[in-house]
Structures are given as C-alpha cells and as structure tokens.
Design an enzyme around this catalytic site. Structure first.
Site, PDB file in Angstrom:
ATOM      1  N   ASN A 482      -3.466  20.606  -2.369  1.00  0.00           N
ATOM      2  CA  ASN A 482      -4.486  21.472  -1.795  1.00  0.00           C
ATOM      3  C   ASN A 482      -4.329  21.467  -0.276  1.00  0.00           C
ATOM      4  OD1 ASN A 482      -6.821  22.721  -0.908  1.00  0.00           O
ATOM      5  ND2 ASN A 482      -7.991  21.986  -2.672  1.00  0.00           N
ATOM      6  N   ASP A 483      -3.612  22.462   0.227  1.00  0.00           N
ATOM      7  CA  ASP A 483      -3.326  22.545   1.661  1.00  0.00           C
ATOM      8  C   ASP A 483      -4.575  22.559   2.514  1.00  0.00           C
ATOM      9  OD1 ASP A 483      -0.533  22.676   1.755  1.00  0.00           O
ATOM     10  OD2 ASP A 483      -0.541  24.779   1.173  1.00  0.00           O
ATOM     11  N   CYS A 484      -5.685  22.855   1.888  1.00  0.00           N
ATOM     12  CA  CYS A 484      -6.913  23.057   2.647  1.00  0.00           C
ATOM     13  C   CYS A 484      -7.830  21.844   2.659  1.00  0.00           C
ATOM     14  CB  CYS A 484      -7.653  24.270   2.093  1.00  0.00           C
ATOM     15  SG  CYS A 484      -6.653  25.748   2.187  1.00  0.00           S
ATOM     16  N   ASN A 486      -8.111  18.948   4.347  1.00  0.00           N
ATOM     17  CA  ASN A 486      -7.483  18.366   5.541  1.00  0.00           C
ATOM     18  C   ASN A 486      -8.341  17.208   6.043  1.00  0.00           C
ATOM     19  OD1 ASN A 486      -7.472  21.774   6.097  1.00  0.00           O
ATOM     20  ND2 ASN A 486      -5.604  20.704   5.497  1.00  0.00           N
ATOM     21  N   GLN A 499      -3.312  23.062   9.240  1.00  0.00           N
ATOM     22  CA  GLN A 499      -2.168  22.351   8.663  1.00  0.00           C
ATOM     23  C   GLN A 499      -1.408  21.504   9.680  1.00  0.00           C
ATOM     24  OE1 GLN A 499      -2.744  25.582   7.055  1.00  0.00           O
ATOM     25  NE2 GLN A 499      -3.551  24.285   5.455  1.00  0.00           N
TER      26      GLN A 499
END
Ligand code: BGC
Ligand code: NOJ
Length: 811
Positions: A482-484, A486, A499
């Site tokens: 899940n790139d989001c 963070n 990112q």
C-alpha cells in the site's frame, strides 16, 4: 445498462453505442510500436516509450473528452460524419466498434454509405495500419470525400505539452506523393521520423493544423472538411499534422478500400539525408511497400490472430459458464499481456509520461503472464533483479528504455525484495528452468557487483530478516504494497511526494502485511534452498519464518482480524481500538494465503471479519471505517476522500487475495462469489455505474463511503489482472504449478458439476477433466493420467510435446 456485448467466437467486445460512459479502449501492438485506441477512434501512438517517442499528440483530461486520435471524416454532400461518431458527433444510422486481440474495427453508416476503419499494429514492424472500406449501399451514385487526420507530437510528450516558446518554431514536414513525413528535430540530434501514408495518391492534403481545422476551428468542425477542402499546406513550426483528402465516386453497391499507415523510421547517423534538407526515405518506402494492398493487410491480420491464439492456448477452460470462460480464456489473459507490455506507463489514466516499470508491479504482473510467455518472463526477472541494491532493498521503479533503476518514487519500500522471490518462484514453478538462478545479475545496474540471481533472492530474504522492529515484525520502510500507508513520512507541505518525503526508515513502524509475505514467500525461498540441497540455509530460514509467524499471531493479531501495522509511535494501525481504519484487507489476504492461523483458527475468524466489515455488493473495500481527516502519521492514505483509492475504495488488486485465502480454507462457494463481484464479464449489466470497460479490470471501484459507490477508475494497468488470473486459474480451478509438476486441487462452487482445462506446461499439453458428481467444494478422490491412477495430487512433468488426458474425480 449495457453498451455492447461480448462476441466470444471472435474474441471481441462489440460496442454498439458510441456514447460509452468513458472512452473504452484497446491496445494495439505487442512489441515496440504501440497504439491506444478508443471506441470512437481516439487515442495515440508511440514507439517503445510513451513519453520519449510519442508519435501523436493526446490531451488528457480534456473537454470534450478524447478529442485526438485516428480520425476519419466522411463528407457526403452537405453532411459530414465520422464512422466512430467523434469528433463531429453526427447521428449515425448504425455504429459498432469491435475491440479484438491486438486489433480494433469501427464501422459507421449514414445515408446508405457505410465506412469501416480497421486498425492493427503488424507483428514485427513499427507501424500502425488502418484499412478503410467505404461502401455505397444506396441506389444511386455517391460522391464521397474522405479525410483521414492525425496530429503529430513533437516526440517528448512532456516537452510537447509545456515548452511552447521553442516548440512553436521547430515543426517540420516533407510531403512526397501519398506520404507525409514528420521530421521535427531530425535536422539536429534525432535520427528518427514519423511517416503517415496512404496507398493511393490523395486529391489533397494539409500538414498545418491551422489550415486544416481553421485557426479557431476544432476537430469537430474542420474548415477543410466543412468548407473548401484541403489546401496543400506545409507546416513550418506550430502544429504539424497529417490530413488527406480523397474524392471518391461510388456506384451503387460499390466498395472501395484504402490502406493507411503511420510508421516510425530510424536511420543510421550516416544515412540520415538523401541530400541537404531532404530526409532519406528508403526505409519508409520499404515499409509503405510492405503494406501496399489489401492482401498485405489481410496477412498482417491473420499473423496477429495466429499469434494471439498461440498465446492464449496455454490455458483454456470449458466450464459451462460463458462469463467465466470468457474471462479466463480471453480477457483476463489478454489484460495480463497488456500489463506485461505497458507496466503502469500508458493508459487513459496513466499518462505515459510518469511512471516507468515498478519493481513490485512488474514482479506481480509476471504471475499473470509467466505461463503465456515464459522466455520473456525470464528476461523480465533478470532486468528487475539487476536494479536491486546490494543490501537486498530496491529502487521502486526503473526505466523501460535504459532498464536502470531510478529514484523518482524513491526506494525503501520494504515489500519490494519479497516480490522478487515471488516472481522468480512463479517462474521456476512454471518452467523448471533452474539455470536462471545461476545467471550473473548486476546489483544496482553495476556489472562489477554482479552475482548469480540466487544471491539476489538470498539478499531479499535477508533484508527482511535483518529489518525487524520491536514486535518482531518487518519494518515497513517508506510503505509496503500500500504505497499510501506512509508511516515514516509526516508531510505537511502540499504537493510534496508522500513516497519520497521523510525518512524511509522510521524508528519502529512495522508491517503485518510484509510479515505475511515473509512467511509466504520465505517458504518459497526455503523450498528453493531445499531443492538446491542448501539444507542448513533452509533450516535457518525456517526458524526465522517461524519467529515472524509467531509475531503475527501475537502482536499482529487483534482478536478478530490481523492488524495492519504499527506506526512510528508504536500505535496499532488497523485494530478495533483505532478511531478509524480499524480493519484492512491486505493482511487478512496475505496472512491467510501464507497459511498463518489456519490450524489455530485465526484465519477463519479473519475472513469472517472481512465478510462482515469490508464486503459490499461491488467487492471488498480496502479498509473500514474510512479515514475522514488527514493524519500526519499515516500519510497519503488519509489524503483521499472517503471511499476513493486506498482510503476505503474497493481496490481490485487485493480482492483476489481474499479469494485465494477463502480457497485455502476450502470455501469454494464463497471464493467464487467474491471472484464474480469484481470480474468484468459479470458486471457488464451495470456499465452505467461501473463506467470503465466491461472487458477488463480496473484498479479501483469507489467504496460504500463514496458518493459514486460502484464507479470504477484506472482501467487496464493494474496488478488486479495478474492476481485475479492466479486466483481463478490456480486457486479456484486449482491447477497450480509447483516445483515438481502441476498440482490439482480445485476449490469450486458446489454447483459446478464438471469442467475441462487444456493447460500447456513445460512443453507438454495436459487435457484435464474435473468431475464433481457429489457437488463438493474441495477434495480430490482420484486422479488418473492416461487412464492410470496417480499417487498424490501432483501431475508429473511430461516430455515436451507430450499430450496427456487427465481425469480428476472430486469428492
Ligand atoms: C496512488 C497509488 C500509487 C502511488 C504510486 C498514489 O498516489 O494512490 O495507488 O501506487 O501513487 O506512486
Ligand atoms: C498502485 C501501484 O502501482 C501498486 O504498486 C500499489 O501496490 C498499489 N497502487 C497500492 O498502493
């Protein structure tokens, strides 16, 4: 509501209303030259790289929608129309667009004239071909003028849309006979040009956009078409285009065919010029000659059909359910191939100017095409691995042209290394080609650091093993799948990249999802070690895996589901005590797929929670409750309005994880129910809600919190394609490649009485019939091969070229 229908015999989707909710596109080309082509003839072409070698211009996000493309205007007396309806939007008497495998056909008719545009990119050549057929179906002679029209891009699509002070002065063309050459920048450092041609001398042409459209004209009302005809303009700067005019006289029942092409030509430096100022057209002439008549077009089409039939024949199903058959046999595999060709670069949502090849994305895409094109999968694995850092971590993406890792979206996504094991493991299981592990492979694209691929996998495993946090769970780094999410980012400035901002390593933020991956793909690593007789290493790895598994079952378990993570402060993410974001889909899918909690019951409970808390009629949402405000400590996930994208959207990519997980527990009915919820063919009837193409998966569907619940976005380029194919082909239908042969373990809906699969595997053909007379969901009673029972459930590896009949009796 439907806007068309499937034609399974021809392997096409037939759109019968041009006013689809969004442009519905197809991909033409599967080697170096590509074209995106919409159902109204919109789209664009490029060579290899959608940003750096863009042949035609496209204005994304524009109104009216989808204006640039491969246009054909028909002038019949005072009436002007397009067979694809756009851009003139004149009412047609009939319209259809057939998107097939690597080709598209648009037909429109009006006032007894019918016009068909057939487009394809021929195998082995760098051009787009368009065959136009005009028919006078009326009773009297017709005088028709045809005008094809495209707008050139000045090569670098980003610069083309920004650097106008330069670009308005550099456009150059040459016209010779029936060909228009676009040669901007050829005078200096470029050694390539584009050529638009037809196979007959036109009655007029234009190469300046102003001349063709009129300074304040538009593609919907080109001055040349609506008025005085083409003017023979030569573009100097501004906007070079290729437009031609053909005046046809058609007797009743007569048909005329014309062939058009758009080619990309590269000349060696020393052969650039014929004479000063005049480009060398030798290669272009040869290309034009290759496609000078109808027969050459027909040949190109038939080569293409053979090519696609060959590819798809590696997995063919007959199930009695036509929707399932068409997903498995045609569209899901086709989409997997498109993700192989495009990664995440060019779609109607990916502009072709941004994202290159993702490390994680490419490894996952491979799971969906490795059985189709194993040789190219091999090359892909080695390309990806060569971008890995010596410590086992990875650049998050690399450039397709240079194959070098880049830091555009940073590094330190700690799931990345494990996806390399996943991809390589899939390749080994498919091919049995162990030699790949000996291939010397660069680290960080530096040949002096090259090591055998095996060493890359080892470092992947070790990287996770040596980056555990306080709960014994893997550190998340910048983010995991899940790139989001963070957890180490803490961004307060608008526009800053989630990112790449913040430290990639926080002090403690940990991921339960990566833990699940470590167990699943760590075990794959163990199997590889054992196969290579690296027994001590395998045993040591098993101990590490067991520790992480325990950590998941203690710190990672929330009572009713697996937690998602621990943030940089050590707080739980994805637990029932959280204010929002109490349960996430990813760890439920990955941990259960890894077998965690299968014996002790947590797996069962976790999947029930998914059903209770995350499932909707359109699929499973990523999390609940949606985040309603921005949270510094969680990052981009909380930046999206509730119900969209990673913030509680139905993220189609991880729905199949739950499908796989359900089959791990023997729940065939449930798995298939979930499979159907997002499978395009099953939701064709709600196209007015879903809106994207009903023949391919989209990255996301708006979740229940969103005002547009059920609306999909980001079609085509998504890991959903690969994972849904894995879920249906390997987990539900249960034909799963292992290191030692094909394992048969279907987990199907009870009412599926029998099905047949023809599977090409390591050069042999397995014709598998599965009978389910007792209507069970799982369980194999007997398997026979060539009439003889076999021990266990793994079919042996047969000699290349062998054809075997296998009968499976469930019960
Ligand atoms: C998107 C993600 C995507 C990421 C890539 C984010 O804005 O929501 O889906 O993976 O960008 O950089
Ligand atoms: C899209 C990205 O391409 C993929 O790598 C990522 O896993 C998902 N978004 C989820 O954030």
């Amino acid at each position: 509501m439907k806007y068309g229908h499937f034609d399974d015999i021809r392997r096409e989707y037939v759109i019968t209303d041009p006013r689809t909710p969004l442009p519905w596109i197809n991909y033409l080309g599967s080697e170096e030259f590509f074209t995106l082509f919409s159902n109204t003839a919109g789209g664009y072409a490029f060579y290899k790289d959608a940003r750096l070698r863009r042949l035609t211009r496209y204005r994304y996000n524009n109104a009216p929608l989808d204006q640039e493309g491969f246009r054909l205007y028909v002038r019949d007396g005072n009436s002007v129309w397009n067979p694809g309806w756009q851009p003139v939007q004149a009412e047609l008497d009939s319209y259809s667009c057939r998107h097939g495998l690597g080709y598209s056909v648009i037909s429109g008719s009006k006032d007894s004239v019918s016009v068909t545009q057939e487009l394809l990119v021929p195998q082995g050549d760098n051009c787009l071909l368009m065959r136009v057929t005009v028919e006078n179906a009326g009773k009297s002679e017709k005088r028709i003028s045809l005008f094809p029209f495209i707008e050139f891009c000045l090569w670098d699509a980003v610069d083309d849309g920004a650097n106008f002070q330069r670009n308005y002065s550099i456009g150059e063309v040459e016209v010779e006979g029936a060909a228009i050459y676009h040669k901007s920048e050829y005078r200096e450092r470029r050694n390539h040009y584009a050529v638009f041609w037809s196979n007959r001398i036109p009655d007029g042409f234009d190469t300046s956009r102003d001349a063709f459209l009129g300074a304040y004209g538009s593609p919907a009302r080109p001055e040349a078409v609506f008025g005085k005809g083409c003017t023979g303009s030569i573009a100097h700067g501004w906007q070079p285009v290729a437009a031609q005019q053909f005046d046809l006289k058609l007797e009743p029942c007569k048909t005329e065919k014309l062939i058009f092409g758009l080619g990309y030509i590269e000349n060696p430096q020393e052969e650039k010029w014929l004479r000063p100022g005049i480009i060398n057209k030798e290669r272009a002439s040869a290309m034009i000659a290759r496609y000078s008549d109808d027969t050459s077009f027909e040949n190109a089409l038939s080569v293409l059909k053979t090519y696609w039939n060959g590819l798809l024949s590696s997995y063919q199903l007959e199930s009695g359910d036509e929707k399932l058959n068409r997903m498995v046999n045609i569209w899901n595999q086709y989409q997997c191939m498109v993700t192989f060709n495009m990664s995440r670069s060019a779609s109607y949502y990916e502009s072709g100017t941004g994202r290159g090849m993702g490390f994680r994305d490419s490894c996952q895409d491979l799971l969906g095409f490795v059985h189709i094109i194993p040789d190219r999968a091999r090359e892909r694995i080695l390309d990806i691995a060569a971008t890995q850092f010596p410590d086992g971590s990875a650049y998050h993406q690399y450039q397709p042209l240079t194959k070098k890792g880049n830091l555009a979206v940073g590094s330190g996504f700690n799931d990345d290394p494990l996806w390399l094991i996943a991809g390589t493991d899939a390749y080994l299981r498919e091919t049995g080609d162990w030699s790949i592990l000996n291939e010397p492979t660069d680290f960080d694209n530096d040949p002096s650091l090259a090591e055998p691929l095996l060493e890359h996998l080892r470092r992947s495993f070790n990287y996770i093993k040596t980056h555990l946090g306080p709960h014994g769970l893997p550190l998340i780094g910048r983010a995991d799948w899940n790139d989001c999410l963070n957890l180490n980012c803490f961004s307060e400035s608008p526009g800053e990249s989630f990112q790449t901002t913040g430290p990639s390593e926080g002090p403690v933020a940990e991921s339960v999802f990566i833990a699940g991956m470590f167990v699943k793909y760590g075990r794959a690593w163990v199997d590889i070690c054992r196969h290579l007789d690296l027994i001590e290493e395998a045993e040591a790895a098993e101990k590490e895996i067991a520790k992480v598994e325990q950590a998941v079952l203690s710190a990672g378990w929330d009572g009713k589901w697996f937690r998602r993570a621990f943030d940089a402060y050590g707080n739980v993410v994805g637990g029932q005590d959280c204010e929002e974001g109490q349960i996430f889909i990813e760890p439920q899918g990955m941990c259960v797929m890894a077998g965690i909690g299968q014996e002790t019951g947590e797996a069962e409970i976790a999947l029930q929670s998914v059903g209770n808390r995350l499932e909707t009629k359109y699929g499973i949402m990523l999390l609940q409750p949606a985040y309603t405000r921005y949270r510094l400590e969680l990052g981009e996930i909380t930046s999206y309005p509730p119900g969209y994208k990673e913030n509680a959207g139905i993220f189609c990519h991880n729905n199949p994880w739950i499908v796989c997980a359900e089959t791990m527990l023997g729940h065939g009915n449930r798995a298939f129910d979930l499979y159907r919820k997002t499978a395009p063919a099953y939701i064709e009837d709600i196209s007015e809600i879903h809106r994207t193409e009903p023949y391919v998966y989209s990255q996301m569907i708006a979740g229940a919190d969103a005002p547009s619940f059920g609306e999909a976005k980001n079609s085509w380029l998504t890991g959903t394609a690969a994972w849904t194919f894995v879920s249906i082909s390997q987990y539900i239908l249960g034909i799963q490649p292992t290191l030692n042969g094909l394992q048969i373990n279907p987990c199907i809906p009870r009412d599926l009485h029998s099905f047949r699969i023809v599977r090409r595997y390591r050069g042999a053909t397995y014709r598998i019939t599965v009978d389910n007379p007792e209507h069970v969901e799982q369980g194999v009673r007997e398997i026979t091969l060539g009439g003889k029972p076999i021990q266990g459930s793994v079919l042996p590896v047969l000699d290349s070229g062998a054809v075997a009949d296998i009968h499976v009796l469930m019960g």
